[in-house]
Design a protein around this motif. Structure first.
Motif, PDB file in Angstrom:
ATOM      1  N   PHE A 308       0.863  -1.309  -0.190  1.00 19.99           N
ATOM      2  CA  PHE A 308       0.113  -0.231   0.042  1.00 19.99           C
ATOM      3  C   PHE A 308       0.849   1.132  -0.025  1.00 19.99           C
ATOM      4  CE2 PHE A 308      -2.478  -2.647   2.734  1.00 19.99           C
ATOM      5  CZ  PHE A 308      -3.771  -3.001   1.984  1.00 19.99           C
ATOM      6  N   GLN A 310      -0.022   4.914   1.137  1.00 20.08           N
ATOM      7  CA  GLN A 310      -1.210   5.600   1.533  1.00 20.08           C
ATOM      8  C   GLN A 310      -1.236   7.336   1.494  1.00 20.08           C
ATOM      9  OE1 GLN A 310      -2.710   4.138   5.425  1.00 20.08           O
ATOM     10  NE2 GLN A 310      -4.340   5.860   5.649  1.00 20.08           N
ATOM     11  N   VAL A 347      -5.677   4.943  -0.564  1.00 19.58           N
ATOM     12  CA  VAL A 347      -4.387   4.353  -0.772  1.00 19.58           C
ATOM     13  C   VAL A 347      -4.289   4.105  -2.318  1.00 19.58           C
ATOM     14  CG1 VAL A 347      -4.492   3.081   1.326  1.00 19.58           C
ATOM     15  CG2 VAL A 347      -5.189   1.995  -0.594  1.00 19.58           C
ATOM     16  N   GLN A 489       0.555   6.987   9.118  1.00 21.94           N
ATOM     17  CA  GLN A 489      -0.548   7.651   8.436  1.00 21.94           C
ATOM     18  C   GLN A 489      -1.605   8.299   9.395  1.00 21.94           C
ATOM     19  OE1 GLN A 489      -0.087   4.442   8.821  1.00 21.94           O
ATOM     20  NE2 GLN A 489      -1.861   3.299   8.941  1.00 21.94           N
TER      21      GLN A 489
END
Ligand code: C2O
Ligand code: CU
Length: 611
Positions: A308, A310, A347, A489
């Motif tokens: 991922f 993000q 994402v 994040q």
């Protein structure tokens, strides 16, 4: 028992199977709370993408933007009806839902900066509703917050207009907007609290389907798209994940028969309204806006291949993309994303060199409404099977990387804080309280002054419960977290902070615009409904008292309500049976914290919950 509903209870000694024809072949008691009467065959249906809401002719709105028309563009008008509909969540089975325009998810509203959106929401249902635009910075009467304030509910057969200015936070003197606060990924959902029973029915209404996306773009974000940094609309896919429970007739089960209901957990994952769908993708980067739209279930996303990247958390883009991690009280796992109810993860997934099949999995078990077990099961339950196109990667793919600047972030510094408030979230007498009190729409629990940043200490009062805490109107910045790591994040702006067992978050928040009542509450919707919510009123400086930094403010502990009345009659299948929590103590002795990798645990064989 007429329904033949296969129900069994894992967590409670008193529970036992109550079905006529219990079938445990696909079932391990420690992993599953309740079992649906129909189990879908995974990866059969294609994942739909919700239709985009279409504008209607202008009407004269019964709401106000609370800012001068001169700073706004020509409004866009929408009309959306909350009504019953049929949906094939399970392949080949028609299930009755309630949805915006009768669909689940509802139509996606796409808005642009400074172009106000006016939505007339009609209630064609037999339950009361109200609509909250979650993550939105909007006038209090259009916030849909604690709907009992000033009688803002939408009664069956009537409508209410909502004015969304689509502005970032602004200086009230100059209307100069703060680009750092401009939103991207909001979602709108029911938020009804019913005065007649003094209780919320948000959990029921959202579970039955009243949820949709509200996406906003300003010049900064549009420019990232136009310059081929972020994917265009065609490759920008909002995805809502909700757990559902079905009876043997394919009807959704929701039952609060006893008022100690911890939070509904289903064993079927509906992803954009389809149980464990497939999604065909090109060999390129996609943007997915994952939303955990569940009532109580936490999920932890993992990819079978790849990573991922993000770019946003909850409502806002990050200052730059990060490689996300998932932290709980037992540690931190790389390349996974934990989402409490209401959390979003924006994402990028790059399929350019991916194998032909990639799975998005949920690796977290969660079998009681009180909190996830922190038991990681690998590879997990397949939520989406991506089927990647043959051939070479597409040319001129978008360029986003960890080095890309996205939205600036202005941290609220400690020296700006004049007021510190403390809120303790705790189960009490079988329901859920903030500082020992149940929600009361007539009681103002905090009165922050517009323009004066505050620090709020959000404390999980213990007992083994998890509470995702959502604050309306503005972003909050988490400055410290006791009990677990803060994932990269989550170090900027969020609108819903996870308080896992024993966690204490220190957050800073600056309310700048839109005076009046808003709410903060647990987004485990059962906890919100019964009645872990406070009203706070943003006031003008001249109206606020002299704040004292050393003072921790909150209304004096009031009377504790122990006799919450029953829910309004709402039509659902059922019954749910024993085990929804009756007779439990407020404390919880069950430990968590295991990682399981099972050889038999392939995505193809897993249905519903853990293998
Ligand atoms: Cu998403 Cu007050 O809620
Ligand atoms: Cu809670």
């Amino acid at each position: 028992m007429a329904l033949g509903l296969l129900i069994t209870i894992s967590m409670f000694a008193a529970g036992s199977a109550i079905a006529d024809e219990a079938d445990f072949s696909n079932f391990r008691e420690e992993d599953i709370g309740l079992v649906s009467g129909i189990q879908p065959k995974p990866f059969t249906a294609e994942m739909p993408v919700a239709q985009v809401a279409q504008q209607v002719a202008p009407f004269s709105p019964q709401c106000s933007m609370e800012v001068p028309d001169s700073i706004l563009g020509t409004p866009e008008f929408f009309e959306i009806r909350m009504k019953r509909g049929k949906s094939q969540i399970l392949p080949g089975v028609d299930t009755e839902i309630i949805g915006f325009d009768g669909t689940f998810p509802g139509p996606t509203i796409k808005a642009r900066a400074n172009i106000p959106t006016i939505v007339r929401f009609w209630n064609d249902l037999d339950v009361v509703t109200i609509v909250h635009n979650h993550g939105g910075h909007q006038p209090a009467p259009s916030d849909g917050a604690a709907s009992v304030i000033e009688g803002r509910l939408i009664r069956p057969g009537s409508f209410r207009d909502f004015c969304y200015p689509n502005l970032g936070d602004f200086d009230p003197a100059t209307f100069q907007q703060d680009v750092a606060e401009f939103p991207s990924t909001q979602w709108y959902h029911d938020h009804a609290h019913v005065p007649e029973v003094d209780k919320g029915i948000t959990g029921h209404n959202v579970y039955m389907g009243l949820a949709g996306f509200y996406l906003v773009k300003d010049a900064l974000e549009q420019n990232l798209v136009d310059s081929n940094v972020l994917p265009k609309d065609e490759y920008d896919i909002p995805v809502v994940i909700q757990d559902k429970l079905f009876d043997t007739n394919g009807r959704l089960i929701f039952d609060e028969a006893d008022n100690q209901f911890n939070g509904l957990l289903g064993d079927v994952f509906a992803v954009n309204g389809k149980a464990q769908p497939v999604f065909h993708v090109e060999r390129r980067k996609y943007r997915f806006r994952f939303l955990n739209g569940s009532t109580a279930r936490f999920i932890q996303l993992a990819l079978s291949h790849g990573k991922f990247l993000q770019i946003g958390t909850d409502t806002w883009l990050l200052p730059h993309p990060v490689e996300p991690t998932a932290s709980d009280n037992d540690g931190t796992r790389p390349n996974e994303i934990r989402l409490a109810p209401a959390n979003r993860a924006d994402v990028i997934i790059d399929f350019s060199t991916a194998p032909r099949e990639v799975f998005l999995n949920n690796v977290l078990t969660h079998t009681t409404g009180r909190r996830p077990e922190n038991k990681i099961v690998l590879p997990g339950v397949g939520l989406i099977k991506f089927i990647v196109a043959d051939g070479p990667p597409v040319e001129n793919d978008v360029t986003v990387s960890t080095a890309t600047p996205l939205r600036p972030h202005n941290a609220i510094s400690a020296d700006l804080i004049k007021t510190v408030r403390e809120f303790v979230f705790k189960r009490n007498k079988g329901h859920w309280t903030v500082n020992g009190q149940f929600f009361d729409h007539g009681r103002i629990d905090a009165d922050p002054i517009a323009g004066e940043p505050e620090q709020w200490n959000l404390i999980n009062g213990g007992g083994g419960w998890a509470h995702p805490i959502h604050i309306h109107d503005d972003a909050h910045q988490i400055v410290s977290m006791k009990g677990r790591n803060l994932d990269p994040q989550d170090r900027f702006k969020v609108d819903t902070v996870r308080l896992e067992s024993g966690n204490e978050a220190v957050i800073r928040i600056a309310f700048r615009n839109f005076l009046g009542p808003f709410v903060m509450h647990c987004h485990n919707l059962e906890h919100e409904d019964m009645a872990m919510m406070i009203r706070f009123d943003i006031v003008e400086k001249s109206l606020g008292g002299e704040a004292d930094a050393s003072e921790v403010q909150f209304g004096a502990p009031g009377e504790k309500r122990t006799d919450l009345p029953p829910l309004l009659p709402i039509t659902t299948a059922g019954p749910l049976g024993p085990g929804s929590g009756l007779g439990e103590s407020d404390a919880d002795p069950t430990p968590g914290g295991q990682v399981i990798t099972g050889e038999e645990a392939t995505q193809e064989t897993i249905q519903g919950l853990a293998p």
